[in-house]
Structures are given as structure tokens and as C-alpha cells.
Scaffold this motif. Structure first.
Motif, mmCIF file in Angstrom:
data_model
loop_
_atom_site.group_PDB
_atom_site.id
_atom_site.type_symbol
_atom_site.label_atom_id
_atom_site.label_comp_id
_atom_site.label_asym_id
_atom_site.label_seq_id
_atom_site.Cartn_x
_atom_site.Cartn_y
_atom_site.Cartn_z
ATOM 1 N N LYS A 48 0.824 -1.211 0.000
ATOM 2 C CA LYS A 48 0.000 0.000 0.000
ATOM 3 C C LYS A 48 0.856 1.260 0.000
ATOM 4 O O LYS A 48 0.376 2.330 -0.371
ATOM 5 N N GLU A 49 2.131 1.149 0.407
ATOM 6 C CA GLU A 49 2.998 2.326 0.415
ATOM 7 C C GLU A 49 3.142 2.934 -0.982
ATOM 8 O O GLU A 49 3.187 4.159 -1.136
ATOM 9 N N SER A 50 3.216 2.090 -2.014
ATOM 10 C CA SER A 50 3.334 2.603 -3.380
ATOM 11 C C SER A 50 2.096 3.400 -3.770
ATOM 12 O O SER A 50 2.196 4.465 -4.401
ATOM 13 N N VAL A 51 0.941 2.902 -3.385
ATOM 14 C CA VAL A 51 -0.314 3.605 -3.682
ATOM 15 C C VAL A 51 -0.384 4.909 -2.897
ATOM 16 O O VAL A 51 -0.782 5.953 -3.429
ATOM 17 N N ILE A 52 0.024 4.871 -1.628
ATOM 18 C CA ILE A 52 -0.006 6.072 -0.785
ATOM 19 C C ILE A 52 0.923 7.140 -1.349
ATOM 20 O O ILE A 52 0.603 8.328 -1.337
ATOM 21 N N VAL A 53 2.080 6.724 -1.851
ATOM 22 C CA VAL A 53 3.013 7.688 -2.451
ATOM 23 C C VAL A 53 2.363 8.397 -3.637
ATOM 24 O O VAL A 53 2.458 9.617 -3.788
ATOM 25 N N LEU A 54 1.690 7.631 -4.484
ATOM 26 C CA LEU A 54 0.987 8.229 -5.621
ATOM 27 C C LEU A 54 -0.050 9.243 -5.147
ATOM 28 O O LEU A 54 -0.083 10.391 -5.630
ATOM 29 N N LEU A 55 -0.896 8.850 -4.195
ATOM 30 C CA LEU A 55 -1.965 9.723 -3.725
ATOM 31 C C LEU A 55 -1.415 10.967 -3.028
ATOM 32 O O LEU A 55 -1.880 12.089 -3.269
ATOM 33 N N MET A 56 -0.418 10.772 -2.177
ATOM 34 C CA MET A 56 0.152 11.905 -1.444
ATOM 35 C C MET A 56 0.844 12.890 -2.384
ATOM 36 O O MET A 56 0.763 14.108 -2.201
ATOM 37 N N CYS A 57 1.519 12.374 -3.392
ATOM 38 C CA CYS A 57 2.210 13.251 -4.341
ATOM 39 C C CYS A 57 1.207 14.072 -5.158
ATOM 40 O O CYS A 57 1.447 15.252 -5.430
ATOM 41 N N ILE A 58 0.094 13.457 -5.540
ATOM 42 C CA ILE A 58 -0.938 14.183 -6.280
ATOM 43 C C ILE A 58 -1.530 15.293 -5.410
ATOM 44 O O ILE A 58 -1.699 16.446 -5.857
ATOM 45 N N ILE A 59 -1.831 14.969 -4.164
ATOM 46 C CA ILE A 59 -2.403 15.964 -3.251
ATOM 47 C C ILE A 59 -1.393 17.064 -2.956
ATOM 48 O O ILE A 59 -1.741 18.260 -2.946
ATOM 49 N N CYS A 60 -0.149 16.700 -2.730
ATOM 50 C CA CYS A 60 0.879 17.704 -2.449
ATOM 51 C C CYS A 60 1.167 18.579 -3.669
ATOM 52 O O CYS A 60 1.489 19.760 -3.527
ATOM 53 N N SER A 61 1.052 18.012 -4.859
ATOM 54 C CA SER A 61 1.236 18.827 -6.064
ATOM 55 C C SER A 61 0.120 19.863 -6.176
ATOM 56 O O SER A 61 0.332 20.978 -6.664
#
Length: 284
Positions: A48-61
Motif C-alpha cells: 500500500k505504500e506505493s499507492v499512498i506515495v501516488l496519492l500523497m504526491c498528487i495531493i501535495c502537487s
């Protein structure tokens, strides 16, 4: 291997989107943290860390775009926030706070007072639900203590220890291994060295910018860091290995706050309504 590659690609897309959202000088800062061994390890496997990285990066962008005056909420951002809530609901305190303040403060004259007031109000639920939070902390302990490996002894013993021991717990849960744990094995030693590098760089960034940092950005950063660290420390303080793994996801927000948000020049750009392009070009 093919499954791992698919998950790794998800994280890569998010990392690319975040790095391309910031100007080159900030991109270099963030890239240092997003290229560290532990981050790459846990964001490159089927987890799930890979998915969380994707989601967090989109939100942070999207947060980056708000301060570059080009932020437009779209369906991708909404889906990312929703999925992050499904995977990691305890991230929402920090995400909702920084988005709420960043969107509304733009049109408020007394920005520093607004963020201080909002941050103070956000702490009230901690008092209201103190008994429930204390109960949950004791329940978490049962999942770690007594299972051997690198798990530590119970961290919360007395009532409300979840609050009294939070300052050190938040630090150690983000840092990972202690000095004694680092001496016990090569993996813990590698994590200790990596965490030392991270904290040294974060301290250097903050020390350089702090004298000129507006109260608004500093206070927003402090409250955001508190919420992301406080809600995650119960899951990391009881096991240094788990601490490093969980840091892969929420650490992205920490890095964005320290390397991007806490910048005096950013405040000038934001207030002036200047739009920054990917390459650092500006336009009104």
C-alpha cells in the motif's frame, strides 16, 4: 517482479508529478528525500505504500499549485483525497487543515491570525476525545508488544501517556532506530544514518529560511507537521522498522512543508498572484 513493477510505476508517476510541479531549486531539494534508499525500497514493492506515495504526491502537487496561484481542484485531486481517506484516514487531519487554510487564507487580510486561530481550534477535538484516543493507543500496543523482532516495550503505561509522551514519540517515530538499536544490526544502522541525513537537511533548510519566514507560513507549517506526525506516531514508536516503512507515505508531506512551504519567497509569490511554470518562469 511484474507486479512489483506495476506498483513501482504508480509511485513513479506520483513522484514525477510532484517534482515537476515545483521550480528547479525546490525540485532539487525534494529529489534528495525522494531518492533515499528506504523511500525507494518501500515505494517500489507491491504494497500500500506505493499507492499512498501516488496519492500523497498528487495531493501535495495540488498544494504546490495553490501557492503558485494555479491551483484548480479537479476530479483527480478529489479521487486522490477520497482514496487516501480509505487507506489512511488518520492522514486527513493534516491534509484537511493545510488545504482549508491555504484556500481560505488567500482572501483574508490577517493571514497569520487566521492560521493561528484555525490551528488552535483544530486542537479542541484532542481534548473532547481524549479518552477515546487514550483507549486506541492502548489497543495499538497489543499489536506490537510481545511479538519479538525489533518491537519495543510498551510506550504508553499511564492514562493519557499518548499526549504526555507525544513530543519525543513524534520525533522517534519519524526518525526510526535509536542509537542502541542502530548498534544492533546493519539494517538499523543504515536507517539511523539515513534518518540523520534527513534531519540534518531539514534543519539546514529551516535554519536558513527561518529569520525571513513570515509568521503565516511558519505557523501553517508547524500545525501541519504536528497533525501529520501526531496521528502517525502511535504506529511507528513501537517498532523502528515499521516507523521507517510508514514514513514512506506521510514523509512526503513533511518534506513538502519543510523544503517548499517554509520559504519567504513563496509567500511573496503567493500574495502577488504570480503564476509559476514548471521551469520556474513567472507570469501574472
Amino acid at each position: 517482479i511484474l507486479i512489483d513493477i506495476c506498483y513501482q510505476t504508480l509511485a513513479f508517476v506520483g513522484i514525477y508529478k510532484l517534482l515537476m510541479a515545483v521550480e528547479p531549486v525546490i525540485r532539487r531539494r525534494l529529489a534528495i528525500f525522494l531518492l533515499l534508499p528506504s523511500f525507494n525500497l518501500w515505494s517500489s514493492v507491491a504494497s500500500k505504500e506505493s499507492v499512498i506515495v501516488l496519492l500523497m504526491c498528487i495531493i501535495c502537487s495540488y498544494i504546490v499549485d495553490l501557492y503558485y496561484n494555479r491551483g484548480k481542484l479537479n476530479i483527480l485531486h478529489i479521487i486522490s483525497i477520497y482514496l487516501l481517506y480509505v487507506y489512511k484516514p488518520h492522514y486527513m487531519a493534516a491534509i484537511v487543515f493545510i488545504l482549508y487554510v491555504s484556500v481560505l487564507a488567500k482572501n483574508i487580510k490577517q493571514k497569520a491570525f487566521f492560521v493561528i486561530l484555525s490551528g488552535s481550534i483544530s486542537l479542541i477535538p484532542l481534548y473532547i476525545y481524549k479518552d477515546r484516543i487514550n483507549q486506541l493507543s492502548m489497543a495499538i500496543t497489543e499489536h506490537f508488544v510481545g511479538f519479538g523482532g525489533s518491537s519495543r516495550d510498551a510506550y504508553w503505561i499511564d492514562t493519557y501517556d499518548i499526549f504526555w509522551k507525544a513530543p519525543y514519540g513524534m520525533f522517534q517515530a519519524f526518525f526510526g532506530p535509536t542509537v542502541s538499536e542502530a548498534a544492533s544490526g546493519i539494517l538499523h544502522m543504515a536507517s539511523f544514518i539515513e534518518s540523520t541525513i534527513i534531519f540534518s537537511l531539514l534543519f539546514m533548510f529551516l535554519a536558513r529560511e527561518l529569520p525571513r519566514l513570515p509568521v503565516y507560513l511558519f505557523t501553517l507549517g508547524v500545525f501541519t507537521l504536528f497533525w501529520i506526525l501526531f496521528t502517525n506516531y502511535p504506529l511507528g514508536i513501537l517498532n523502528p522498522g515499521s516507523a521507517i516503512r510508514y514514513r514512506t507515505g506521510y514523509g512526503i508531506l513533511v518534506f513538502v512543508v519543510m523544503a517548499f512551504l517554509m520559504s519567504p519567497n513563496l509567500f511573496v509569490t503567493w500574495r502577488a498572484g504570480v503564476t509559476r511554470g514548471v521551469g520556474g518562469a513567472t507570469r501574472r
